[in-house]
Design a protein around this motif. Structure first.
Motif, PDB file in Angstrom:
ATOM      1  N   SER A 149      16.319 -21.955   2.863  1.00  0.00           N
ATOM      2  CA  SER A 149      17.802 -22.453   3.793  1.00  0.00           C
ATOM      3  C   SER A 149      18.309 -21.650   4.794  1.00  0.00           C
ATOM      4  O   SER A 149      18.706 -21.840   5.953  1.00  0.00           O
ATOM      5  CB  SER A 149      18.603 -22.717   2.627  1.00  0.00           C
ATOM      6  OG  SER A 149      17.902 -23.884   1.843  1.00  0.00           O
ATOM      7  N   PRO A 200      21.373 -32.792   5.124  1.00  0.00           N
ATOM      8  CA  PRO A 200      22.033 -31.598   5.801  1.00  0.00           C
ATOM      9  C   PRO A 200      22.841 -32.212   6.968  1.00  0.00           C
ATOM     10  O   PRO A 200      22.383 -33.234   7.474  1.00  0.00           O
ATOM     11  CB  PRO A 200      20.890 -30.867   6.162  1.00  0.00           C
ATOM     12  CG  PRO A 200      19.814 -31.215   5.199  1.00  0.00           C
ATOM     13  CD  PRO A 200      19.892 -32.569   5.096  1.00  0.00           C
ATOM     14  N   VAL A 236      12.798 -31.712   6.458  1.00  0.00           N
ATOM     15  CA  VAL A 236      13.463 -31.819   4.915  1.00  0.00           C
ATOM     16  C   VAL A 236      13.309 -33.445   4.302  1.00  0.00           C
ATOM     17  O   VAL A 236      13.362 -34.265   5.276  1.00  0.00           O
ATOM     18  CB  VAL A 236      14.979 -31.366   5.010  1.00  0.00           C
ATOM     19  CG1 VAL A 236      15.765 -32.401   5.830  1.00  0.00           C
ATOM     20  CG2 VAL A 236      15.499 -31.292   3.618  1.00  0.00           C
ATOM     21  N   LEU A 274      11.473 -27.049   4.964  1.00  0.00           N
ATOM     22  CA  LEU A 274      12.500 -26.516   4.098  1.00  0.00           C
ATOM     23  C   LEU A 274      12.024 -26.488   2.860  1.00  0.00           C
ATOM     24  O   LEU A 274      12.030 -27.441   1.893  1.00  0.00           O
ATOM     25  CB  LEU A 274      13.810 -27.429   4.356  1.00  0.00           C
ATOM     26  CG  LEU A 274      15.149 -26.998   3.575  1.00  0.00           C
ATOM     27  CD1 LEU A 274      15.499 -25.374   4.070  1.00  0.00           C
ATOM     28  CD2 LEU A 274      16.274 -27.731   3.571  1.00  0.00           C
ATOM     29  N   TRP A 280      18.939 -26.776  -0.065  1.00  0.00           N
ATOM     30  CA  TRP A 280      19.956 -26.830   0.701  1.00  0.00           C
ATOM     31  C   TRP A 280      21.304 -26.657  -0.032  1.00  0.00           C
ATOM     32  O   TRP A 280      22.210 -26.078   0.303  1.00  0.00           O
ATOM     33  CB  TRP A 280      19.724 -27.862   1.742  1.00  0.00           C
ATOM     34  CG  TRP A 280      20.683 -27.845   2.865  1.00  0.00           C
ATOM     35  CD1 TRP A 280      21.987 -28.341   2.863  1.00  0.00           C
ATOM     36  CD2 TRP A 280      20.642 -27.470   4.240  1.00  0.00           C
ATOM     37  NE1 TRP A 280      22.347 -28.540   4.092  1.00  0.00           N
ATOM     38  CE2 TRP A 280      21.771 -27.677   4.871  1.00  0.00           C
ATOM     39  CE3 TRP A 280      19.448 -26.664   4.796  1.00  0.00           C
ATOM     40  CZ2 TRP A 280      21.832 -27.276   6.127  1.00  0.00           C
ATOM     41  CZ3 TRP A 280      19.781 -26.192   6.140  1.00  0.00           C
ATOM     42  CH2 TRP A 280      20.721 -26.396   6.793  1.00  0.00           C
TER      43      TRP A 280
END
Length: 136
Positions: A37, A65, A93, A118, A125
């Motif tokens: 992250s 996100p 992601v 990610l 995250w």
């Protein structure tokens, strides 16, 4: 040569351990690299990286996100939300990271050579206390 024959088990152990050391590199080459992250935030801030969320629209609405673009996994090719500049880093992601891994491979085949996953997905995250937004 006699040493190799008499100590074949040492040679086998050396080859096996070397293979085990190389395995993660070979795996990463096939799937693509992953970023933490913190590394993702650095790519976004320093290199104008783009967050691509490959979740389905319903999942995307539940949480993503901040600033992520929704490009569902099944619609990757030619999606209008993908950046036209293929040199930009992409951070891919999804909720767990499984779909994102496959999507990053597809994006690299489409010319986005800097597509990365990610690691840990949306969960990682959130655990890093990074901002998440939801649709109303």
């Amino acid at each position: 040569m006699n040493f190799l024959i008499e100590n074949w088990f040492l040679v086998a152990a050396a080859l096996l351990s070397g293979g085990m050391l190389l395995w993660p590199l070979l795996q990463a080459g096939g799937r693509g690299a992953s970023v933490s992250s913190a590394e993702a935030v650095q790519l976004i801030n320093r290199e104008k990286g783009v967050l691509i969320d490959v979740s389905e629209p319903e999942e995307f609405a539940k949480g993503r996100p901040v600033g992520a673009r929704n490009v569902p996994f099944g619609q990757l090719e030619g999606h209008k939300s993908l950046p036209s500049n293929k040199a930009l880093p992409l951070v891919v992601v999804c909720p767990t990271g499984a779909r994102a891994s496959r999507a990053a491979g597809m994006l690299r085949k489409l010319g986005y050579e800097k597509a990365q996953v990610l690691a840990g997905g949306l969960k990682a995250w959130q655990e890093a206390n990074l901002p998440v937004e939801k649709s109303a």
